[in-house]
Write an enzyme that holds these catalytic residues in place. Structure first.
Site, short mmCIF file in Angstrom:
data_model
loop_
_atom_site.label_atom_id
_atom_site.label_comp_id
_atom_site.label_asym_id
_atom_site.label_seq_id
_atom_site.Cartn_x
_atom_site.Cartn_y
_atom_site.Cartn_z
N TYR A 145 -0.75 5.12 13.22
CA TYR A 145 -2.09 5.65 12.98
C TYR A 145 -3.05 5.16 14.07
O TYR A 145 -2.62 4.55 15.05
CB TYR A 145 -2.55 5.29 11.57
CG TYR A 145 -1.69 5.97 10.51
CD1 TYR A 145 -1.56 7.36 10.47
CD2 TYR A 145 -0.99 5.22 9.57
CE1 TYR A 145 -0.76 7.98 9.51
CE2 TYR A 145 -0.18 5.83 8.61
CZ TYR A 145 -0.07 7.21 8.59
OH TYR A 145 0.73 7.83 7.66
N PRO A 183 0.85 -1.20 0.00
CA PRO A 183 0.00 0.00 0.00
C PRO A 183 0.87 1.24 0.00
O PRO A 183 1.75 1.39 0.86
CB PRO A 183 -0.81 -0.14 1.29
CG PRO A 183 0.01 -1.04 2.16
CD PRO A 183 0.72 -1.97 1.24
N ARG A 201 8.64 1.12 -2.94
CA ARG A 201 9.34 1.99 -3.89
C ARG A 201 9.75 1.25 -5.16
O ARG A 201 9.66 1.79 -6.26
CB ARG A 201 10.56 2.61 -3.22
CG ARG A 201 10.25 3.49 -2.01
CD ARG A 201 11.52 3.94 -1.32
NE ARG A 201 11.28 4.74 -0.15
CZ ARG A 201 11.11 4.25 1.07
NH1 ARG A 201 11.16 2.95 1.27
NH2 ARG A 201 10.89 5.05 2.10
#
Length: 384
Positions: free
Chosen positions: A201, A41, A341
Site C-alpha cells: 500500500y 488487522p 484466519r
C-alpha cells in the site's frame, strides 16, 4: 452461557492450565496484556459507505479477552485512501461517532484496541476515488494485475488505474491526513494506532525500490525512500504519544507488485529508525505465508529486525498452530503473535489455546461478503 460466566470459567481454567509463553502476561509500554495472542488487522468489507457499522460491535467484542490486544481492520485516513469496497474510514466526524460504540464494546470486555491507519495508494481504481480522480502513489507506474471490486465471495475484477505521482507539497498533506486520522482514532476511544506500512500500500510504495522511482528527497537512497513513513510516525507520535503508536511492515514481501531488491537492509533500517522514535511496537509480516494452496517457506529471517527494535516485536504470517506460535515467543524471536484466519474463525482463540481444543475451520467464501452475520459473527464458541 452468559459472557460474564464464560470469563469466570476462563479464569478458573487458566489457574489450572500449564503455563506457556504464548499465554503469559506481557507489558507493552503503558498497556498490561494478559496474553501474547493478538487479533491481526483483517479487512472484512462490511463497513457500508466506508462507515463502520453496528454489527462490528459484536464481531470485535466476541474476540475480546480481558487484557487482550486487538488491531482493527484497515481504516482509510482520507477520501483518497480507499482501494476496496466497504472498508471503514477514520477521516470524518461520522466515522469517529460510528467507531465509538465498537471501541466501547471492546473496552467493556477489558480489551486493548488499536486502530490501523491505511492508505491504499496505487492499489485502487478511479471508482473508489473522489470525483473519479487517479489514485495517488510515489510513482506514476500502474499495477499490471487486476483489482478486486464488488461483494460476494469472488467479486469482480477491474484494472488498477494509473496513479498520480505525489508532489512534495502533496506528500506533506498526506502526512497531515495520517496525523488527523490518528487524532480522530483517539477521539473515538482507541487506545492507540497502527500505521499500515505493509502489503504494497501507499507507505510501502515509497519504501520499496521496485516501485519508488523518484529522484527527489523521497526517492533513491534507502534513507530517502523511508523518509515519508518516518515523517508519518514522528508526526503521529508527537500528536498522541509514541507509547500509543505501532507500525506494520512487510519488507520481504512483494504484495501488489511492491518488492525490494534488498529487503534485509530495508527491514533493519526501519526497525532501527522506529526504535529511535520509541514507538510501542513493530508488527512484521513473516517472510513466509500460508496461501490458498500451500505453505510457502523462504530462507529470510526476522531475527535481525527483532534485534534492531527495542520495543515490542509482533510477528504475523500464517500462524494457525498453538505450538508453533508458542515456540516463536519462547525462543525470544517475538513478544506477541498476531493471528488472522484462525482468530476470524475462532472468536475464543486464546481459550482454545489454553485448553488445546480443536479449532473451527474458516470459510474463505465468506471472508468478503456483505452479510453482517454469516461468516462474520456466527462462528461458534467452545460452549455453543
Amino acid at each position: 452461557m452468559e459472557r460474564g460466566g464464560r470469563e469466570k470459567e476462563e479464569e478458573e481454567e487458566e489457574a489450572t492450565m500449564e503455563s506457556i509463553s504464548l499465554l503469559s502476561p506481557y507489558d507493552m509500554t503503558i498497556f498490561r496484556l494478559s496474553h501474547r495472542v493478538v487479533l491481526a488487522p483483517l479487512s472484512r468489507l462490511r463497513s457500508y459507505n466506508f462507515t463502520p457499522q453496528p454489527h462490528a460491535i459484536l464481531y470485535y467484542t466476541q474476540r475480546t479477552t480481558k487484557g487482550g490486544l486487538l488491531i482493527s481492520e484497515a481504516s482509510g485516513i482520507s477520501d483518497t485512501a480507499q482501494g476496496l469496497p466497504n472498508t471503514p474510514g477514520i477521516w470524518k466526524k461520522e466515522h469517529v461517532e460510528a467507531w465509538k460504540p465498537i471501541v466501547d464494546g471492546v473496552h467493556n470486555n477489558g480489551g486493548i484496541f488499536f486502530c490501523q491507519l491505511w492508505h491504499s495508494g496505487r492499489v485502487s481504481n478511479t471508482s473508489y476515488q473522489p470525483n473519479g480522480q487517479s489514485p495517488i502513489s510515489s510513482t506514476d507506474k500502474p499495477i499490471s494485475t487486476h483489482l478486486f471490486i464488488g461483494g460476494g465471495s469472488g467479486g469482480d475484477n477491474a484494472p488498477y488505474s494509473p496513479p498520480h505521482r505525489l508532489t512534495i507539497d502533496e506528500i506533506s498533506q498526506v502526512v497531515n491526513d495520517f496525523l488527523i486520522a490518528a487524532r480522530n482514532a483517539i477521539e473515538a476511544g482507541f487506545d492507540g494506532v497502527e500505521i499500515h506500512g505493509a502489503n504494497g500500500y501507499l507507505i510501502d510504495q515509497f519504501m520499496k525500490d521496485q516501485v519508488n522511482d523518484r529522484d527527489d528527497r523521497y526517492g533513491g537512497s534507502l534513507e530517502n525512500r523511508c523518509r515519508f513513513p518516518l515523517e508519518i510516525v514522528e508526526a503521529i507520535s508527537n500528536e498522541i504519544g509514541s507509547e500509543r503508536v505501532g507500525m506494520r511492515l512487510s519488507p520481504f514481501a512483494d504484495y501488489n507488485e511492491c518488492g525490494d531488491t534488498d529487503p534485509h537492509s530495508l527491514g533493519i533500517f526501519m526497525a532501527e529508525s522506529l526504535s529511535k522514535l520509541g514507538i510501542a511496537y513493530c508488527h512484521v509480516i513473516e517472510p513466509r505465508m500460508v496461501t490458498q494452496f500451500e505453505k510457502v517457506e523462504t530462507r529470510n529471517t526476522l531475527v535481525s529486525m527483532r534485534k534492531a527494535f527495542a520495543g515490542t516485536f509482533i510477528v504475523a504470517g500464517g500462524y494457525h498452530d498453538r505450538n508453533e506460535a508458542n515456540c516463536v515467543v519462547e525462543n525470544g524471536d517475538a513478544d506477541l503473535v498476531a493471528f488472522g484466519r484462525a482468530f476470524l474463525a475462532n472468536p475464543d482463540l486464546p481459550r482454545r489455546f489454553r485448553l488445546k481444543a480443536q479449532l473451527n475451520k474458516y470459510d474463505r467464501s465468506t471472508f468478503y461478503t456483505d452479510d453482517p452475520v454469516v461468516g462474520y459473527t456466527d462462528y461458534p464458541f467452545l460452549d455453543d
